[in-house]
Design a protein around this motif. Structure first.
Motif, PDB file in Angstrom:
ATOM      1  N   CYS A 308      26.891 -13.395 -22.784  1.00  0.00           N
ATOM      2  CA  CYS A 308      27.509 -13.548 -24.098  1.00  0.00           C
ATOM      3  C   CYS A 308      27.371 -15.009 -24.517  1.00  0.00           C
ATOM      4  N   ARG A 309      27.254 -15.240 -25.810  1.00  0.00           N
ATOM      5  CA  ARG A 309      26.884 -16.564 -26.313  1.00  0.00           C
ATOM      6  C   ARG A 309      28.053 -17.406 -26.796  1.00  0.00           C
ATOM      7  N   VAL A 310      29.252 -16.870 -26.828  1.00  0.00           N
ATOM      8  CA  VAL A 310      30.399 -17.620 -27.337  1.00  0.00           C
ATOM      9  C   VAL A 310      30.998 -18.450 -26.198  1.00  0.00           C
ATOM     10  N   PRO A 311      31.053 -19.774 -26.338  1.00  0.00           N
ATOM     11  CA  PRO A 311      31.630 -20.603 -25.266  1.00  0.00           C
ATOM     12  C   PRO A 311      33.085 -20.253 -25.020  1.00  0.00           C
ATOM     13  N   THR A 312      33.500 -20.404 -23.785  1.00  0.00           N
ATOM     14  CA  THR A 312      34.873 -20.182 -23.302  1.00  0.00           C
ATOM     15  C   THR A 312      35.310 -18.728 -23.355  1.00  0.00           C
ATOM     16  N   MET A 313      34.455 -17.799 -23.801  1.00  0.00           N
ATOM     17  CA  MET A 313      34.840 -16.391 -23.811  1.00  0.00           C
ATOM     18  C   MET A 313      34.656 -15.796 -22.424  1.00  0.00           C
ATOM     19  N   GLN A 314      35.577 -14.939 -22.024  1.00  0.00           N
ATOM     20  CA  GLN A 314      35.528 -14.288 -20.724  1.00  0.00           C
ATOM     21  C   GLN A 314      35.750 -12.788 -20.903  1.00  0.00           C
ATOM     22  N   LEU A 315      34.801 -11.999 -20.434  1.00  0.00           N
ATOM     23  CA  LEU A 315      34.885 -10.542 -20.526  1.00  0.00           C
ATOM     24  C   LEU A 315      34.700  -9.953 -19.132  1.00  0.00           C
ATOM     25  N   ARG A 316      35.548  -9.009 -18.772  1.00  0.00           N
ATOM     26  CA  ARG A 316      35.361  -8.287 -17.511  1.00  0.00           C
ATOM     27  C   ARG A 316      34.536  -7.033 -17.795  1.00  0.00           C
ATOM     28  N   VAL A 317      33.398  -6.918 -17.116  1.00  0.00           N
ATOM     29  CA  VAL A 317      32.490  -5.803 -17.314  1.00  0.00           C
ATOM     30  C   VAL A 317      32.204  -5.132 -15.975  1.00  0.00           C
ATOM     31  N   ASP A 318      31.851  -3.865 -16.037  1.00  0.00           N
ATOM     32  CA  ASP A 318      31.426  -3.108 -14.858  1.00  0.00           C
ATOM     33  C   ASP A 318      29.971  -2.702 -15.084  1.00  0.00           C
ATOM     34  N   ILE A 319      29.070  -3.151 -14.208  1.00  0.00           N
ATOM     35  CA  ILE A 319      27.651  -2.850 -14.316  1.00  0.00           C
ATOM     36  C   ILE A 319      27.258  -1.969 -13.140  1.00  0.00           C
ATOM     37  N   SER A 320      26.514  -0.897 -13.423  1.00  0.00           N
ATOM     38  CA  SER A 320      26.106   0.035 -12.375  1.00  0.00           C
ATOM     39  C   SER A 320      24.660   0.459 -12.593  1.00  0.00           C
ATOM     40  N   VAL A 321      23.980   0.738 -11.477  1.00  0.00           N
ATOM     41  CA  VAL A 321      22.617   1.274 -11.472  1.00  0.00           C
ATOM     42  C   VAL A 321      22.575   2.398 -10.461  1.00  0.00           C
ATOM     43  N   GLY A 322      22.277   3.608 -10.914  1.00  0.00           N
ATOM     44  CA  GLY A 322      22.261   4.755 -10.014  1.00  0.00           C
ATOM     45  C   GLY A 322      23.639   5.063  -9.463  1.00  0.00           C
ATOM     46  N   ASP A 323      23.644   5.655  -8.261  1.00  0.00           N
ATOM     47  CA  ASP A 323      24.908   6.042  -7.632  1.00  0.00           C
ATOM     48  C   ASP A 323      25.393   5.037  -6.605  1.00  0.00           C
ATOM     49  N   ALA A 324      24.495   4.140  -6.144  1.00  0.00           N
ATOM     50  CA  ALA A 324      24.832   3.291  -5.000  1.00  0.00           C
ATOM     51  C   ALA A 324      25.241   1.879  -5.382  1.00  0.00           C
ATOM     52  N   PHE A 325      24.932   1.443  -6.588  1.00  0.00           N
ATOM     53  CA  PHE A 325      25.174   0.043  -6.933  1.00  0.00           C
ATOM     54  C   PHE A 325      26.074  -0.046  -8.164  1.00  0.00           C
ATOM     55  N   SER A 326      27.229  -0.688  -7.983  1.00  0.00           N
ATOM     56  CA  SER A 326      28.190  -0.879  -9.065  1.00  0.00           C
ATOM     57  C   SER A 326      29.037  -2.095  -8.733  1.00  0.00           C
ATOM     58  N   LYS A 327      29.370  -2.868  -9.776  1.00  0.00           N
ATOM     59  CA  LYS A 327      30.167  -4.081  -9.534  1.00  0.00           C
ATOM     60  C   LYS A 327      30.910  -4.454 -10.801  1.00  0.00           C
ATOM     61  N   SER A 328      32.175  -4.880 -10.623  1.00  0.00           N
ATOM     62  CA  SER A 328      33.003  -5.363 -11.725  1.00  0.00           C
ATOM     63  C   SER A 328      33.214  -6.865 -11.542  1.00  0.00           C
ATOM     64  N   PHE A 329      32.985  -7.638 -12.595  1.00  0.00           N
ATOM     65  CA  PHE A 329      33.162  -9.086 -12.512  1.00  0.00           C
ATOM     66  C   PHE A 329      33.461  -9.627 -13.904  1.00  0.00           C
TER      67      PHE A 329
END
Length: 396
Positions: A308-329
């Motif tokens: 994201c391009r806005v300075p100081t902005m913080q978003l919690r997102v969950d990214i996943s690929v297939g069934d084995a790989f997923s992460k929230s950060f």
């Protein structure tokens, strides 16, 4: 009478120092300018010879290389103690009525911090600058106040300067961290490295560069810039970018699905690729992207970033690929891939794992917005106003 005269003296001194403190003049040009001189001439001409205490705590200003500090004494007498760093302009300042008044208050004279020049190596591929930070100077600095080097020229003709924040810049959130940046107008794409102490960073710098105590040695910090070695002085042409075959689908303002079809070509090229722009939560938060870095963090893997391009902005997102790989950060605005890797704010994917690639060799990345952690106050206040305006009756 003597009482009224003393009262005028105290009020005049307090007004001058409050003006110097609130004016917020640029550090390069100093703080005691014509307005303060006028205050001095207009209100201290009738100052009596008695040393008075000046209310208002502690204040400091700069003028022509002279540092002045005014603070209340803890003694029971209530007398005022002043500090002024000695320079070539000391005699001129002490000849003024303000200088005479400060001397009667017990001014102490010290040498101003020495400004070191930037030194270049014989090959002009590394530059070093030293900034002195004795305890007295370090104590007077606040967050967001930089120490800047003199400008210097790189081999491509661009002029840059070091900018070091001992207490961190305004984007630094961690306590005790310092910030280091290379400021200038250079458009070079060469990979550079900034170093201070045992810490270093690639690129133009970082708001949370390193803990200050790890780079501060003998009351000084030595900052260096290192340019990569090249076989020729002329820059090598950049590799032709791969045309990404992709698609992007959005579900509301919360879910994005990014599919990349020619993954084998991207992996061979080894180049960072980005998705088409999209927006989560609200249109005012600006464009957002998903990015894929091949062969990271290990060979045969890829790293997925949220940008994201806005300075100081913080978003919690969950990214996943297939069934084995997923992460929230938590993704931070304006972060680079290098900073995301250091902060572990990415999803690493093993491309040889089952159900990662489709039957056509494509990879599908799913991104879910879980939480808006922080957005700039100006945008936060503007969102309800824009939503309210969208509900206004429309002209038929």
């Amino acid at each position: 009478s003597s009482c009224r005269l003393e009262g005028r003296c105290v009020a005049a001194a307090a007004a001058m120092w409050q003006a110097a403190r609130s004016a917020k003049f640029p550090r390069v040009h100093g703080g005691l300018l014509g307005s303060i001189t006028q205050l001095e001439r207009g209100y201290l001409s009738s100052c009596c010879r008695t040393a008075h205490s000046v209310p208002g705590g502690c204040s400091s200003s700069r003028s022509n290389g002279i540092t002045l500090r005014l603070s209340l004494s803890t003694a029971t007498s209530g007398s005022t103690h002043c500090h002024r760093a000695l320079s070539t302009s000391a005699a001129r300042l002490s000849s003024t009525q303000l200088g005479t008044y400060l001397e009667r208050c017990g001014a102490v004279w010290d040498e101003a911090p020495k400004a070191h020049a930037v030194t270049a190596s014989a090959c002009s591929r590394s530059f070093t600058w030293r900034v002195d930070l004795p305890p007295s100077r370090l104590q007077g600095l606040q967050r967001g106040e930089p120490c800047e080097s003199p400008p210097f020229a790189l081999a491509d003709g661009s002029r840059v300067r070091f900018q070091f924040f001992p207490k961190g810049d305004k984007d630094c959130k961690a306590e005790g961290m310092c910030s280091l940046w290379l400021m200038g107008t250079s458009s070079t794409s060469r990979s550079i490295r900034l170093r201070a102490g045992s810490s270093d960073v690639r690129g133009g710098g970082a708001s949370e560069f390193a803990p200050l105590h790890t780079v501060l040695q003998n009351d000084a910090v030595e900052v260096s810039l290192e340019l990569p070695d090249t076989e020729e002085d002329t820059p090598t042409p950049a590799a032709e970018p791969v045309v990404v075959q992709q698609s992007l689908q959005l579900t509301g303002l919360q879910i994005a699905r990014w599919q990349v079809f020619n993954l084998d070509q991207i992996m061979k090229a080894g180049q960072l690729v980005s998705s088409p722009p999209f927006r989560f939560h609200h249109v005012l938060l600006g464009d957002m992207y998903l990015e894929l870095q091949p062969e990271t963090p290990h060979p045969g893997h890829c790293a997925i970033f949220f940008r994201c391009r806005v300075p100081t902005m913080q978003l919690r997102v969950d990214i996943s690929v297939g069934d084995a790989f997923s992460k929230s950060f938590v993704a931070l605005g304006r972060y680079t891939p290098e900073e995301d890797l250091n902060a572990d704010a990415y999803l690493g994917v093993n491309l040889d794992a089952p159900n990662v690639l489709g039957t056509d060799g494509s990879i599908t990345v799913r991104c879910l917005l879980e939480e808006v952690v922080q957005i700039p106050p100006a945008l936060r206040d503007m969102i309800p106003k824009l939503d309210e305006r969208a509900l206004w009756p429309k002209r038929l």
